[in-house]
Design a protein around this motif. Structure first.
Motif, PDB file in Angstrom:
ATOM      1  N   THR A  84      34.953   2.464  15.300  1.00 57.78           N
ATOM      2  CA  THR A  84      36.039   3.424  15.473  1.00 57.78           C
ATOM      3  C   THR A  84      37.234   3.039  14.617  1.00 57.78           C
ATOM      4  O   THR A  84      37.878   3.906  13.993  1.00 57.78           O
ATOM      5  CB  THR A  84      36.445   3.489  16.956  1.00 57.78           C
ATOM      6  OG1 THR A  84      35.301   3.831  17.748  1.00 57.78           O
ATOM      7  CG2 THR A  84      37.542   4.517  17.175  1.00 57.78           C
ATOM      8  N   TRP A  85      37.539   1.766  14.576  1.00 58.60           N
ATOM      9  CA  TRP A  85      38.610   1.267  13.715  1.00 58.60           C
ATOM     10  C   TRP A  85      38.325   1.641  12.259  1.00 58.60           C
ATOM     11  O   TRP A  85      39.190   2.143  11.541  1.00 58.60           O
ATOM     12  CB  TRP A  85      38.724  -0.245  13.885  1.00 58.60           C
ATOM     13  CG  TRP A  85      39.828  -0.900  13.109  1.00 58.60           C
ATOM     14  CD1 TRP A  85      40.831  -0.307  12.394  1.00 58.60           C
ATOM     15  CD2 TRP A  85      40.041  -2.309  12.981  1.00 58.60           C
ATOM     16  NE1 TRP A  85      41.650  -1.249  11.823  1.00 58.60           N
ATOM     17  CE2 TRP A  85      41.196  -2.483  12.161  1.00 58.60           C
ATOM     18  CE3 TRP A  85      39.383  -3.441  13.460  1.00 58.60           C
ATOM     19  CZ2 TRP A  85      41.685  -3.756  11.833  1.00 58.60           C
ATOM     20  CZ3 TRP A  85      39.869  -4.706  13.137  1.00 58.60           C
ATOM     21  CH2 TRP A  85      41.010  -4.849  12.331  1.00 58.60           C
ATOM     22  N   GLY A  86      37.095   1.418  11.831  1.00 56.12           N
ATOM     23  CA  GLY A  86      36.734   1.734  10.453  1.00 56.12           C
ATOM     24  C   GLY A  86      36.819   3.217  10.139  1.00 56.12           C
ATOM     25  O   GLY A  86      37.199   3.608   9.029  1.00 56.12           O
ATOM     26  N   THR A 114      27.596  -5.892  25.704  1.00 54.62           N
ATOM     27  CA  THR A 114      28.974  -6.288  25.377  1.00 54.62           C
ATOM     28  C   THR A 114      29.187  -6.271  23.876  1.00 54.62           C
ATOM     29  O   THR A 114      30.218  -5.783  23.376  1.00 54.62           O
ATOM     30  CB  THR A 114      29.269  -7.692  25.927  1.00 54.62           C
ATOM     31  OG1 THR A 114      29.043  -7.707  27.341  1.00 54.62           O
ATOM     32  CG2 THR A 114      30.707  -8.100  25.636  1.00 54.62           C
ATOM     33  N   SER A 115      28.219  -6.786  23.132  1.00 51.53           N
ATOM     34  CA  SER A 115      28.322  -6.766  21.670  1.00 51.53           C
ATOM     35  C   SER A 115      28.307  -5.344  21.140  1.00 51.53           C
ATOM     36  O   SER A 115      28.989  -5.024  20.166  1.00 51.53           O
ATOM     37  CB  SER A 115      27.182  -7.577  21.054  1.00 51.53           C
ATOM     38  OG  SER A 115      27.250  -8.938  21.450  1.00 51.53           O
ATOM     39  N   ALA A 116      27.525  -4.476  21.792  1.00 57.10           N
ATOM     40  CA  ALA A 116      27.470  -3.075  21.360  1.00 57.10           C
ATOM     41  C   ALA A 116      28.813  -2.387  21.584  1.00 57.10           C
ATOM     42  O   ALA A 116      29.270  -1.594  20.748  1.00 57.10           O
ATOM     43  CB  ALA A 116      26.365  -2.345  22.107  1.00 57.10           C
ATOM     44  N   CYS A 117      29.474  -2.692  22.701  1.00 57.06           N
ATOM     45  CA  CYS A 117      30.791  -2.100  22.957  1.00 57.06           C
ATOM     46  C   CYS A 117      31.802  -2.571  21.917  1.00 57.06           C
ATOM     47  O   CYS A 117      32.610  -1.766  21.416  1.00 57.06           O
ATOM     48  CB  CYS A 117      31.267  -2.468  24.363  1.00 57.06           C
ATOM     49  SG  CYS A 117      30.329  -1.676  25.691  1.00 57.06           S
ATOM     50  N   VAL A 172      36.601 -11.510  19.094  1.00 53.44           N
ATOM     51  CA  VAL A 172      36.399 -10.274  19.848  1.00 53.44           C
ATOM     52  C   VAL A 172      34.991  -9.737  19.614  1.00 53.44           C
ATOM     53  O   VAL A 172      34.294  -9.328  20.546  1.00 53.44           O
ATOM     54  CB  VAL A 172      37.450  -9.224  19.447  1.00 53.44           C
ATOM     55  CG1 VAL A 172      37.116  -7.862  20.061  1.00 53.44           C
ATOM     56  CG2 VAL A 172      38.833  -9.670  19.884  1.00 53.44           C
ATOM     57  N   ALA A 173      34.546  -9.756  18.356  1.00 54.16           N
ATOM     58  CA  ALA A 173      33.210  -9.260  18.037  1.00 54.16           C
ATOM     59  C   ALA A 173      32.125 -10.072  18.734  1.00 54.16           C
ATOM     60  O   ALA A 173      31.080  -9.538  19.116  1.00 54.16           O
ATOM     61  CB  ALA A 173      32.992  -9.283  16.530  1.00 54.16           C
ATOM     62  N   CYS A 174      32.362 -11.357  18.899  1.00 53.64           N
ATOM     63  CA  CYS A 174      31.359 -12.261  19.475  1.00 53.64           C
ATOM     64  C   CYS A 174      31.622 -12.560  20.950  1.00 53.64           C
ATOM     65  O   CYS A 174      31.028 -13.497  21.503  1.00 53.64           O
ATOM     66  CB  CYS A 174      31.317 -13.564  18.684  1.00 53.64           C
ATOM     67  SG  CYS A 174      30.873 -13.366  16.946  1.00 53.64           S
ATOM     68  N   ALA A 175      32.495 -11.787  21.585  1.00 48.09           N
ATOM     69  CA  ALA A 175      32.891 -12.082  22.964  1.00 48.09           C
ATOM     70  C   ALA A 175      31.701 -12.135  23.915  1.00 48.09           C
ATOM     71  O   ALA A 175      31.675 -12.932  24.849  1.00 48.09           O
ATOM     72  CB  ALA A 175      33.902 -11.045  23.447  1.00 48.09           C
ATOM     73  N   GLY A 176      30.707 -11.294  23.682  1.00 47.17           N
ATOM     74  CA  GLY A 176      29.553 -11.272  24.571  1.00 47.17           C
ATOM     75  C   GLY A 176      28.607 -12.445  24.392  1.00 47.17           C
ATOM     76  O   GLY A 176      27.686 -12.628  25.205  1.00 47.17           O
ATOM     77  N   LEU A 177      28.822 -13.250  23.353  1.00 46.13           N
ATOM     78  CA  LEU A 177      27.898 -14.341  23.051  1.00 46.13           C
ATOM     79  C   LEU A 177      28.458 -15.711  23.401  1.00 46.13           C
ATOM     80  O   LEU A 177      27.707 -16.682  23.486  1.00 46.13           O
ATOM     81  CB  LEU A 177      27.545 -14.321  21.557  1.00 46.13           C
ATOM     82  CG  LEU A 177      27.121 -12.969  20.985  1.00 46.13           C
ATOM     83  CD1 LEU A 177      26.718 -13.109  19.527  1.00 46.13           C
ATOM     84  CD2 LEU A 177      25.991 -12.370  21.800  1.00 46.13           C
ATOM     85  N   VAL A 178      29.758 -15.802  23.590  1.00 51.10           N
ATOM     86  CA  VAL A 178      30.375 -17.109  23.828  1.00 51.10           C
ATOM     87  C   VAL A 178      29.923 -17.699  25.153  1.00 51.10           C
ATOM     88  O   VAL A 178      29.498 -18.863  25.228  1.00 51.10           O
ATOM     89  CB  VAL A 178      31.907 -16.989  23.792  1.00 51.10           C
ATOM     90  CG1 VAL A 178      32.551 -18.324  24.162  1.00 51.10           C
ATOM     91  CG2 VAL A 178      32.364 -16.553  22.405  1.00 51.10           C
TER      92      VAL A 178
END
Length: 476
Positions: A343-345, A333-336, A262-268
């Motif tokens: 927010t989770w943290g 995308t990575s920023a989102c 999920v964190a890397c979704a914008g890079l795949v």
């Protein structure tokens, strides 16, 4: 992060100072912003608690790999000890600041690597992408100031030095990575690849070897060579065995892999669609890091941090072959995703911390400063929160039962303990004035551990419970 920082800009002779004066402040601001949750909790996971207790013991004359033990190299315990000497041992704020600096240094080194290879815009992209995805884990893994965080700048420095054919310095950086955590030594593989493909003379290999070996030998001599070898290399056979917890560990690995994805979704997508393949050393770096994550087959979330520098550079290389708007899209995308994890943290409850605080308060109220206590469980932070010295060098039940591998019951028990641990444990715990059974029915509970059961029956009597933990006081 202004979009213009990510787009190409003309190269001007002598513009290095101007480039870094423009890039470092935004990177520093982004590093601080992505670590805000880190400062909202006194600690994030038991590893921080373990290190804090170790640092206190070292400051009071403890000897690493003798009276202070763990299956880790010495660099981070020493770092905690040095930081506590400045800030005091009652807060982790100092080491949290160092963790922010470690992430910033990693981002700067990656930016420098990318800039040298592909130009100014790629340097900016690499630094920003790394910081955005560096929070892409469960907050207790991403926000804690633990081994992997301080490992990252060492591995990035090893690649930075090797890219510039500074073989002695590259070897030293590899050694620093290993002395932070054993799996940091995996970066030696891409460093060797760069050496082999560089056409360097044989003298470079000698400098690389000397740089990698001498600091490790120095650390062994500064501690206890036999103990250093045992605790960092040869004494973890049972810990690294998967038998008995296959499904449990597979589930953890699947969940943490999904979180990182999920964190890397914008890079795949850019990496998959890019026409120009990234260089082989970056792929080898990623594969070596993946091997480090797989080693021992435990798949704890913080292990995945070691993948992220290579991921950021691979994505940066892939984006070069695509229109510039794809870079902006990938970063946004990575920023989102980064905002989602922050927010989770900020909002996630910490029931383990609340439990440890309640137990620590009970320990403090029933003992005097200087009286040793035994916490039988997996929360070494309780010693730190209660400001009480542990009665034994074994700060958790893990080293005495092998539960520290995160298992669900397989290969847990006295026979899987660190060699010789129970003999030392029985001798050291004679001084404990209070025992806290914080096992709560786990596979290492007293009813399943004969040695502890006998200890409690012979010397202690039950004196109440706190949040599920059972207190035992010494018989008069």
């Amino acid at each position: 992060m202004p979009a213009e920082l990510l787009l190409p800009s003309p190269s001007v002779p002598g513009s290095r100072t101007a480039y870094w004066s423009r890039l470092l402040p935004p990177l520093a601001a982004l590093a601080c912003a992505t670590r805000i949750p880190s400062f909202t909790r006194p600690l994030w996971n038991p590893d921080e608690g373990y290190l804090a207790v170790q640092a206190r013991l070292l400051a009071h004359g403890g000897q690493l790999y003798e009276t202070v033990v763990d299956r880790k190299p010495p660099f981070v315990p020493w770092l905690y000890e040095a930081t506590f000497a400045v800030t005091g041992s009652g807060t982790l704020a100092g080491v949290r600041v160092l963790a922010v600096l470690a992430h910033l240094l990693t981002a700067a080194l990656l930016a420098s690597l990318a800039r040298r290879r592909w130009g100014d815009a790629s340097g900016r992209t690499a630094g920003v992408l790394y910081l955005l995805i560096s929070v892409g884990l469960n907050p207790e893994d991403a926000q804690a100031a633990t081994f992997e965080v301080f490992l990252l700048p060492c591995t990035a420095a090893a690649m930075w030095c090797a890219d510039r054919r500074r073989w002695g310095a590259a070897g030293t950086a590899v050694a620093c990575a290993f002395l932070t955590k054993q799996t940091g030594g995996a970066v030696l593989l891409p460093v060797l690849w760069l050496y082999a493909t560089s056409g360097a003379r044989r003298g470079g290999l000698g400098r690389l070897a000397a740089g990698a070996v001498l600091p490790v030998l120095g650390a062994a001599l500064a501690t206890n060579p036999v103990g250093f070898l045992f605790w960092t290399v040869t004494g973890s056979g049972a810990y690294a065995t998967l038998t008995g917890s296959e499904l449990h560990v597979l589930a953890r690995g699947s969940v943490n892999t999904a979180i990182v994805s999920v964190a890397c979704a914008g890079l795949v997508a850019p990496v998959v669609r890019a026409r120009r393949a990234p260089t082989a050393d970056l792929w080898l770096w990623l594969l070596a890091s993946a091997g480090a994550v797989l080693l021992g087959l435990h798949f704890f979330g913080h292990y995945y941090l070691q993948l992220l520098p290579a991921v950021a550079l691979l994505a940066t290389a892939a984006l070069r072959a695509l229109p510039s708007d794809r870079t902006v899209t990938a970063v946004l995308t990575s920023a989102c995703a980064c905002v989602l994890f922050l927010t989770w943290g900020a909002l996630a409850p910490r029931p383990d911390l609340d439990h440890a605080r309640r137990v620590a308060q009970a320990v403090s109220s029933r003992t005097a400063p200087g009286e040793p206590v035994l916490i039988w469980g997996m929360h070494p932070e309780t010693y730190w929160l209660a400001d009480r010295a542990p009665a034994t060098r074994y700060l958790t039940a893990g080293l005495l039962t092998n539960y520290s591998g995160g298992r669900d019951g397989g290969r847990v028990g006295e026979r899987y303990a660190v060699r010789g641990a129970w003999t030392v444990f029985r001798r050291e715990t004679e001084s404990a004035v209070l025992v806290v059974d914080d096992s709560s029915g786990k596979p290492y509970a007293p009813e399943r551990v004969r040695g502890l059961r006998r200890l409690l029956a012979a010397r202690y009597e039950e004196a109440g419970t706190v949040d599920g933990a059972v207190l035992y006081v010494r018989r008069r």
